[in-house]
Design a protein around this motif. Structure first.
Motif, PDB file in Angstrom:
ATOM      1  N   MET A  13     -21.438 -18.306   3.191  1.00 25.62           N
ATOM      2  CA  MET A  13     -20.874 -20.106   1.966  1.00 25.62           C
ATOM      3  C   MET A  13     -22.541 -19.635   0.767  1.00 25.62           C
ATOM      4  O   MET A  13     -22.177 -20.158  -1.028  1.00 25.62           O
ATOM      5  CB  MET A  13     -21.198 -20.806   2.489  1.00 25.62           C
ATOM      6  CG  MET A  13     -19.601 -21.662   3.156  1.00 25.62           C
ATOM      7  SD  MET A  13     -20.099 -23.552   3.618  1.00 25.62           S
ATOM      8  CE  MET A  13     -18.138 -23.355   3.882  1.00 25.62           C
ATOM      9  N   GLU A  14     -23.306 -18.975   1.812  1.00 26.81           N
ATOM     10  CA  GLU A  14     -24.634 -19.119   0.681  1.00 26.81           C
ATOM     11  C   GLU A  14     -24.325 -18.414  -0.423  1.00 26.81           C
ATOM     12  O   GLU A  14     -25.122 -18.642  -1.646  1.00 26.81           O
ATOM     13  CB  GLU A  14     -25.794 -19.254   1.182  1.00 26.81           C
ATOM     14  CG  GLU A  14     -26.580 -20.315   2.195  1.00 26.81           C
ATOM     15  CD  GLU A  14     -27.525 -20.556   3.349  1.00 26.81           C
ATOM     16  OE1 GLU A  14     -28.244 -18.984   2.947  1.00 26.81           O
ATOM     17  OE2 GLU A  14     -28.425 -21.112   3.926  1.00 26.81           O
ATOM     18  N   LYS A  15     -23.855 -17.370   0.009  1.00 27.00           N
ATOM     19  CA  LYS A  15     -23.432 -16.148  -1.106  1.00 27.00           C
ATOM     20  C   LYS A  15     -22.706 -16.990  -2.195  1.00 27.00           C
ATOM     21  O   LYS A  15     -22.842 -16.266  -3.314  1.00 27.00           O
ATOM     22  CB  LYS A  15     -22.494 -14.749  -1.059  1.00 27.00           C
ATOM     23  CG  LYS A  15     -23.966 -13.866  -0.306  1.00 27.00           C
ATOM     24  CD  LYS A  15     -22.739 -12.624  -0.690  1.00 27.00           C
ATOM     25  CE  LYS A  15     -23.707 -11.346   0.005  1.00 27.00           C
ATOM     26  NZ  LYS A  15     -24.990 -11.042  -1.238  1.00 27.00           N
ATOM     27  N   LEU A  16     -21.614 -18.052  -1.642  1.00 23.02           N
ATOM     28  CA  LEU A  16     -20.690 -18.355  -3.748  1.00 23.02           C
ATOM     29  C   LEU A  16     -21.846 -18.948  -4.273  1.00 23.02           C
ATOM     30  O   LEU A  16     -21.854 -19.120  -5.645  1.00 23.02           O
ATOM     31  CB  LEU A  16     -20.295 -19.619  -2.867  1.00 23.02           C
ATOM     32  CG  LEU A  16     -19.404 -19.480  -1.979  1.00 23.02           C
ATOM     33  CD1 LEU A  16     -18.283 -20.702  -1.476  1.00 23.02           C
ATOM     34  CD2 LEU A  16     -18.142 -18.102  -2.757  1.00 23.02           C
ATOM     35  N   ASN A  17     -23.645 -19.173  -4.290  1.00 20.60           N
ATOM     36  CA  ASN A  17     -24.324 -20.110  -4.943  1.00 20.60           C
ATOM     37  C   ASN A  17     -24.483 -18.809  -5.779  1.00 20.60           C
ATOM     38  O   ASN A  17     -24.973 -19.026  -6.668  1.00 20.60           O
ATOM     39  CB  ASN A  17     -25.880 -20.293  -4.584  1.00 20.60           C
ATOM     40  CG  ASN A  17     -24.973 -22.051  -3.732  1.00 20.60           C
ATOM     41  OD1 ASN A  17     -24.177 -22.568  -4.136  1.00 20.60           O
ATOM     42  ND2 ASN A  17     -25.763 -22.154  -2.591  1.00 20.60           N
ATOM     43  N   THR A  18     -24.746 -17.298  -5.499  1.00 24.53           N
ATOM     44  CA  THR A  18     -24.923 -16.228  -6.648  1.00 24.53           C
ATOM     45  C   THR A  18     -23.464 -16.585  -7.702  1.00 24.53           C
ATOM     46  O   THR A  18     -23.822 -15.136  -8.481  1.00 24.53           O
ATOM     47  CB  THR A  18     -25.338 -15.094  -5.802  1.00 24.53           C
ATOM     48  OG1 THR A  18     -23.948 -14.833  -5.526  1.00 24.53           O
ATOM     49  CG2 THR A  18     -25.936 -15.350  -4.984  1.00 24.53           C
ATOM     50  N   LEU A  19     -22.785 -16.997  -7.588  1.00 27.43           N
ATOM     51  CA  LEU A  19     -21.845 -16.769  -8.358  1.00 27.43           C
ATOM     52  C   LEU A  19     -21.486 -17.928  -9.036  1.00 27.43           C
ATOM     53  O   LEU A  19     -21.821 -18.928  -8.698  1.00 27.43           O
ATOM     54  CB  LEU A  19     -20.348 -16.796  -7.600  1.00 27.43           C
ATOM     55  CG  LEU A  19     -20.268 -15.983  -7.023  1.00 27.43           C
ATOM     56  CD1 LEU A  19     -18.962 -15.644  -5.812  1.00 27.43           C
ATOM     57  CD2 LEU A  19     -20.254 -14.384  -7.740  1.00 27.43           C
ATOM     58  N   THR A  20     -20.991 -17.616 -10.916  1.00 23.62           N
ATOM     59  CA  THR A  20     -20.869 -18.734 -11.673  1.00 23.62           C
ATOM     60  C   THR A  20     -18.775 -19.026 -11.398  1.00 23.62           C
ATOM     61  O   THR A  20     -18.700 -17.631 -12.193  1.00 23.62           O
ATOM     62  CB  THR A  20     -21.047 -17.974 -12.646  1.00 23.62           C
ATOM     63  OG1 THR A  20     -23.269 -18.359 -12.752  1.00 23.62           O
ATOM     64  CG2 THR A  20     -21.552 -19.186 -13.914  1.00 23.62           C
ATOM     65  N   ASP A  21     -18.399 -19.973 -11.498  1.00 25.03           N
ATOM     66  CA  ASP A  21     -16.675 -20.267 -12.252  1.00 25.03           C
ATOM     67  C   ASP A  21     -17.349 -20.760 -12.979  1.00 25.03           C
ATOM     68  O   ASP A  21     -17.137 -22.052 -13.176  1.00 25.03           O
ATOM     69  CB  ASP A  21     -16.912 -21.532 -10.580  1.00 25.03           C
ATOM     70  CG  ASP A  21     -15.802 -21.498 -10.074  1.00 25.03           C
ATOM     71  OD1 ASP A  21     -14.486 -20.779 -11.360  1.00 25.03           O
ATOM     72  OD2 ASP A  21     -14.955 -21.728  -9.432  1.00 25.03           O
ATOM     73  N   GLU A  22     -16.449 -20.007 -14.012  1.00 25.68           N
ATOM     74  CA  GLU A  22     -16.352 -20.335 -15.417  1.00 25.68           C
ATOM     75  C   GLU A  22     -15.721 -21.497 -15.498  1.00 25.68           C
ATOM     76  O   GLU A  22     -16.577 -22.072 -15.965  1.00 25.68           O
ATOM     77  CB  GLU A  22     -15.933 -19.155 -15.654  1.00 25.68           C
ATOM     78  CG  GLU A  22     -17.218 -18.083 -16.267  1.00 25.68           C
ATOM     79  CD  GLU A  22     -16.758 -17.152 -17.351  1.00 25.68           C
ATOM     80  OE1 GLU A  22     -15.592 -17.153 -17.792  1.00 25.68           O
ATOM     81  OE2 GLU A  22     -17.630 -15.969 -17.387  1.00 25.68           O
ATOM     82  N   PRO A  23     -13.850 -22.083 -14.887  1.00 21.06           N
ATOM     83  CA  PRO A  23     -13.986 -22.854 -15.380  1.00 21.06           C
ATOM     84  C   PRO A  23     -15.024 -24.236 -14.444  1.00 21.06           C
ATOM     85  O   PRO A  23     -14.447 -25.586 -15.153  1.00 21.06           O
ATOM     86  CB  PRO A  23     -12.632 -22.929 -14.017  1.00 21.06           C
ATOM     87  CG  PRO A  23     -12.660 -21.789 -13.851  1.00 21.06           C
ATOM     88  CD  PRO A  23     -13.496 -20.948 -14.073  1.00 21.06           C
ATOM     89  N   ASP A  24     -15.330 -24.680 -14.041  1.00 18.84           N
ATOM     90  CA  ASP A  24     -16.589 -25.228 -13.411  1.00 18.84           C
ATOM     91  C   ASP A  24     -18.007 -25.793 -13.729  1.00 18.84           C
ATOM     92  O   ASP A  24     -18.766 -26.446 -13.552  1.00 18.84           O
ATOM     93  CB  ASP A  24     -16.793 -25.376 -11.390  1.00 18.84           C
ATOM     94  CG  ASP A  24     -15.500 -25.165 -10.976  1.00 18.84           C
ATOM     95  OD1 ASP A  24     -15.271 -26.514 -11.748  1.00 18.84           O
ATOM     96  OD2 ASP A  24     -15.919 -25.080  -9.697  1.00 18.84           O
TER      97      ASP A  24
END
Length: 73
Positions: free
Chosen positions: A1-12
């Protein structure tokens, strides 16, 4: 799950939450609304498909990169 923090979710982009905080917030909202336990889990894992990006999947990114939103996998 920590890898998710390296992504930017543009809709958010309207939120300053990390991806993990977003997952926890979603799961807590589901719990607070009195939904069944399986929905708590769904709220917690609903964005884990984004991790496929790290394995080269272009399908996983189609939901959070508007330029690829029309792509069907």
């Amino acid at each position: 799950m920590e890898k998710l923090n390296t992504l930017t979710d543009e809709p958010d982009l309207d939120t300053s939450l990390s991806q993990i905080e977003h997952l926890l917030q979603t799961a807590e909202a589901v719990r607070r609304d009195g939904k069944p336990a399986w929905m708590h889990v769904a709220g917690l894992v609903h964005d884990l498909g984004k991790l496929l990006y790290f394995f080269g999947s272009q399908c996983a990114v189609s939901s959070f990169l508007p330029s690829r939103a029309e792509q069907r996998c």
